[in-house]
Design a protein around this motif. Structure first.
Motif: not given
Length: 187
Positions: A102-131
């Motif tokens: 679960l710690a590994t999954d958490t790091v992957i999820d966090g990195t994915l959230l960072g990628v989403a924000f790096a590609t655009g705030a709207e994408r990051g916001l949707v993923l942040a809500l899901a996360l």
């Protein structure tokens, strides 16, 4: 403070709250499994709707390679967790294997959230809500496993804090790394 930072703190805070709640009132096995499947589906849907369309139009092979690599990593994590569980059956190491997975999954999820924000705030916001939803229950699962392994309440709470911090740090790392990439499929 960067514009994405508050949105990273929301899932991290949800993670901390979920873990802390489970330290005092753990979820049973069936509700925990049902919630994990549901929240995993929410994350998958958010990624499919927000990130994949942009990438698949530009670089379908990149998307396929990314999914293959991600699948390989998660299968590797599963194998390692199962080996730890088998080796420590009945000793609390089985729960340690779950916490590490679960710690590994958490790091992957966090990195994915960072990628989403790096590609655009709207994408990051949707993923942040899901996360937010997923992080709440993922940390509940980890702290429930730590408690089942016989960890003291203090250690269980330390697991909750650690997972929340891992989520925030990996999201910040994801933003930093992917924002620094040259223009291409991520921008």
């Amino acid at each position: 403070m960067p514009e994405w930072a508050p949105y990273v703190f929301v899932p991290a805070l949800a993670s901390l709250v979920g873990g802390s709640l489970a330290a005092f009132r753990p979820l049973g096995q069936r509700p925990r499994a049902a919630v994990q499947l549901f929240t995993g589906g929410v994350i998958f849907a958010a990624v499919a709707v927000e990130l994949l369309p942009q990438l698949s139009d530009q670089r379908p092979l990149l998307v396929a390679a990314g999914f293959a690599a991600g699948t390989a990593v998660m299968l590797g994590v599963k194998v390692v967790a199962e080996r730890v569980e088998a080796r420590g059956s009945g000793s609390g190491e089985a729960s340690l294997g779950l916490v590490l997975a679960l710690a590994t999954d958490t790091v992957i999820d966090g990195t994915l959230l960072g990628v989403a924000f790096a590609t655009g705030a709207e994408r990051g916001l949707v993923l942040a809500l899901a996360l937010t939803l997923e992080a709440l229950f993922l940390n509940m699962s980890a702290t429930t496993a730590a408690a089942a392994a016989g960890a003291s309440r203090g250690r269980v709470l330390a697991v909750a804090v650690t997972l929340a911090v891992l989520l925030a740090l990996s999201a910040a790392g994801g933003v930093a790394i992917f924002s620094a990439l040259p223009a291409g499929p991520f921008h």
